[in-house]
Scaffold this motif. Structure first.
Motif, PDB file in Angstrom:
ATOM      1  N   ILE A 182     -29.639  -8.830  23.421  1.00  0.00           N
ATOM      2  CA  ILE A 182     -30.012 -10.128  23.779  1.00  0.00           C
ATOM      3  C   ILE A 182     -30.146  -9.914  25.347  1.00  0.00           C
ATOM      4  CG2 ILE A 182     -29.558 -12.189  23.687  1.00  0.00           C
ATOM      5  CD1 ILE A 182     -27.664 -11.433  20.951  1.00  0.00           C
ATOM      6  N   PHE A 183     -29.139  -9.658  26.091  1.00  0.00           N
ATOM      7  CA  PHE A 183     -28.659 -10.094  27.366  1.00  0.00           C
ATOM      8  C   PHE A 183     -29.124  -8.961  28.442  1.00  0.00           C
ATOM      9  CE2 PHE A 183     -25.861 -13.140  25.023  1.00  0.00           C
ATOM     10  CZ  PHE A 183     -26.460 -14.264  25.255  1.00  0.00           C
ATOM     11  N   GLY A 184     -29.204  -7.760  27.832  1.00  0.00           N
ATOM     12  CA  GLY A 184     -29.555  -6.647  28.860  1.00  0.00           C
ATOM     13  C   GLY A 184     -28.155  -5.936  28.974  1.00  0.00           C
ATOM     14  N   THR A 230     -22.455  -6.373  28.908  1.00  0.00           N
ATOM     15  CA  THR A 230     -21.209  -5.605  29.139  1.00  0.00           C
ATOM     16  C   THR A 230     -20.155  -7.075  29.748  1.00  0.00           C
ATOM     17  OG1 THR A 230     -22.274  -3.501  29.830  1.00  0.00           O
ATOM     18  CG2 THR A 230     -19.961  -4.159  30.553  1.00  0.00           C
ATOM     19  N   ILE A 231     -20.691  -7.672  30.569  1.00  0.00           N
ATOM     20  CA  ILE A 231     -19.905  -8.783  31.100  1.00  0.00           C
ATOM     21  C   ILE A 231     -19.456  -9.767  30.116  1.00  0.00           C
ATOM     22  CG2 ILE A 231     -19.695 -10.835  32.764  1.00  0.00           C
ATOM     23  CD1 ILE A 231     -19.961  -8.029  34.205  1.00  0.00           C
ATOM     24  N   LEU A 232     -20.364 -10.144  29.283  1.00  0.00           N
ATOM     25  CA  LEU A 232     -19.984 -11.173  28.296  1.00  0.00           C
ATOM     26  C   LEU A 232     -19.139 -10.580  27.119  1.00  0.00           C
ATOM     27  CD1 LEU A 232     -23.494 -13.014  28.033  1.00  0.00           C
ATOM     28  CD2 LEU A 232     -21.368 -13.908  29.155  1.00  0.00           C
ATOM     29  N   SER A 233     -19.482  -9.173  26.850  1.00  0.00           N
ATOM     30  CA  SER A 233     -18.718  -8.806  25.768  1.00  0.00           C
ATOM     31  C   SER A 233     -17.154  -8.449  26.158  1.00  0.00           C
ATOM     32  CB  SER A 233     -19.268  -7.364  25.300  1.00  0.00           C
ATOM     33  OG  SER A 233     -20.681  -7.650  24.603  1.00  0.00           O
ATOM     34  N   GLY A 247      -9.753   0.979  29.160  1.00  0.00           N
ATOM     35  CA  GLY A 247      -9.897   1.811  27.889  1.00  0.00           C
ATOM     36  C   GLY A 247     -11.187   1.331  27.388  1.00  0.00           C
ATOM     37  N   ARG A 248     -11.495   0.001  27.023  1.00  0.00           N
ATOM     38  CA  ARG A 248     -12.504  -0.261  26.439  1.00  0.00           C
ATOM     39  C   ARG A 248     -13.814  -0.354  27.209  1.00  0.00           C
ATOM     40  NH1 ARG A 248     -12.022  -3.689  21.833  1.00  0.00           N
ATOM     41  NH2 ARG A 248      -9.728  -4.512  21.513  1.00  0.00           N
ATOM     42  N   PHE A 249     -13.662  -0.362  28.485  1.00  0.00           N
ATOM     43  CA  PHE A 249     -14.931  -0.660  29.176  1.00  0.00           C
ATOM     44  C   PHE A 249     -16.135   0.392  29.182  1.00  0.00           C
ATOM     45  CE2 PHE A 249     -17.417  -0.734  33.322  1.00  0.00           C
ATOM     46  CZ  PHE A 249     -17.853  -1.922  33.176  1.00  0.00           C
ATOM     47  N   ALA A 289     -21.324   1.406  27.084  1.00  0.00           N
ATOM     48  CA  ALA A 289     -22.345   2.347  26.416  1.00  0.00           C
ATOM     49  C   ALA A 289     -23.141   1.637  25.358  1.00  0.00           C
ATOM     50  CB  ALA A 289     -21.694   3.493  25.798  1.00  0.00           C
ATOM     51  N   SER A 290     -22.288   0.799  24.633  1.00  0.00           N
ATOM     52  CA  SER A 290     -22.738  -0.094  23.579  1.00  0.00           C
ATOM     53  C   SER A 290     -23.933  -0.989  24.219  1.00  0.00           C
ATOM     54  CB  SER A 290     -21.757  -0.791  22.763  1.00  0.00           C
ATOM     55  OG  SER A 290     -20.982   0.038  22.208  1.00  0.00           O
ATOM     56  N   ALA A 291     -23.478  -1.512  25.349  1.00  0.00           N
ATOM     57  CA  ALA A 291     -24.684  -2.445  25.730  1.00  0.00           C
ATOM     58  C   ALA A 291     -25.984  -1.877  26.261  1.00  0.00           C
ATOM     59  CB  ALA A 291     -23.930  -3.146  26.975  1.00  0.00           C
ATOM     60  N   TYR A 292     -25.659  -0.653  26.752  1.00  0.00           N
ATOM     61  CA  TYR A 292     -27.029   0.399  27.171  1.00  0.00           C
ATOM     62  C   TYR A 292     -27.837   0.603  25.734  1.00  0.00           C
ATOM     63  CZ  TYR A 292     -26.690   0.705  32.302  1.00  0.00           C
ATOM     64  OH  TYR A 292     -26.596   0.489  33.525  1.00  0.00           O
TER      65      TYR A 292
END
Length: 242
Positions: A92-94, A99-102, A185-187, A192-195
């Motif tokens: 949705i957001f790129g 990544t920032i919003l998640s 640890g999550r980052f 990767a999920s956002a990409y």
């Protein structure tokens, strides 16, 4: 005089704790009710990236807030798979803003879950630990190696994570340490999920394949050897402390 000071400090501490509890109730109840409503009413929407995107963007200027709230909800009640919403964020957001919003939503959700477990449902969480064979996690979180273990747990895919928000809340790990090391640890996986989500939207199949293959390989390692890896880091830390 000392007795009066101690009494005032005790009263002040209880007042702060009660205010925090009231604040948590005011936040958690709408999140839980809204979460169940979202899950049962829009469960099919989460399975379709384009449908999910249109639903989020239908909130107009509040679409960002809505997406962050969904991330908060998926951590607090963990019915919605986190990987799905993280991929959706990139779609949705790129990759960057996804990544920032998640990350923001997961951080808020983790904080709420930790505090809720600590102040409201400690007995229930302890029973859940017994039933779901999570005693090993609580044991290492109570030990001095908890910072390292938190980082490893959230870095390795295939290990249940959102439920560990509540386990951390009834262990000896502090909120600051939990949020800091779980976020680190999550980052990489949020990124990767956002990409991956951006790759779906842009039809960048080569990037999707690379991310998918690496994620699946590490997931298999985490699923089969995750507990052994955690025990290994726990033992190393204990040996260093001797």
């Amino acid at each position: 005089m000392d007795k009066n000071n101690r009494w005032l400090n005790t009263v002040g501490h209880k007042l702060k704790e009660n205010r925090l509890k009231i604040f948590l109730i005011l936040i958690s109840v709408p999140l839980i009710v809204g979460g169940y409503h979202l899950f049962f009413r829009h469960s099919n929407t989460f399975q379709n990236p384009e449908e999910f995107k249109q639903w989020i963007l239908s909130y107009g200027p509040f679409s960002i807030i809505m997406f962050v709230l969904i991330q908060v909800i998926q951590v607090v009640i963990f019915f919605i798979p986190g990987e799905v919403t993280q991929v959706a964020g990139g779609y949705i957001f790129g990759a960057f803003w996804g990544t920032i919003l998640s990350s923001a939503g997961i951080l808020l959700g983790s904080t709420i879950g930790y505090l809720f477990a600590k102040y409201f449902i400690k007995k229930y969480v302890l029973r859940m630990i017994e039933k779901r064979n999570l005693k090993r996690f609580k044991k290492v979180l109570d030990a001095g190696s908890n910072k390292v273990v938190i980082l490893v747990i959230y870095l390795i895919p295939g290990i249940p994570k959102d439920v560990l928000v509540y386990v951390a809340g009834v262990s000896n790990v502090t909120l600051v340490d939990f949020i800091l090391y779980s976020s680190i640890g999550r980052f990489p996986w949020i990124l990767a999920s956002a990409y991956f989500g951006e790759g779906i939207h842009m039809e960048n199949y080569s990037a999707m394949i690379i991310i998918g293959v690496v994620a699946i390989a590490l997931f298999i390692i985490g699923f089969w050897r995750g507990h052994s890896i955690i025990d290994f880091f726990h033992r190393i830390h204990k040996e260093k402390q001797r």
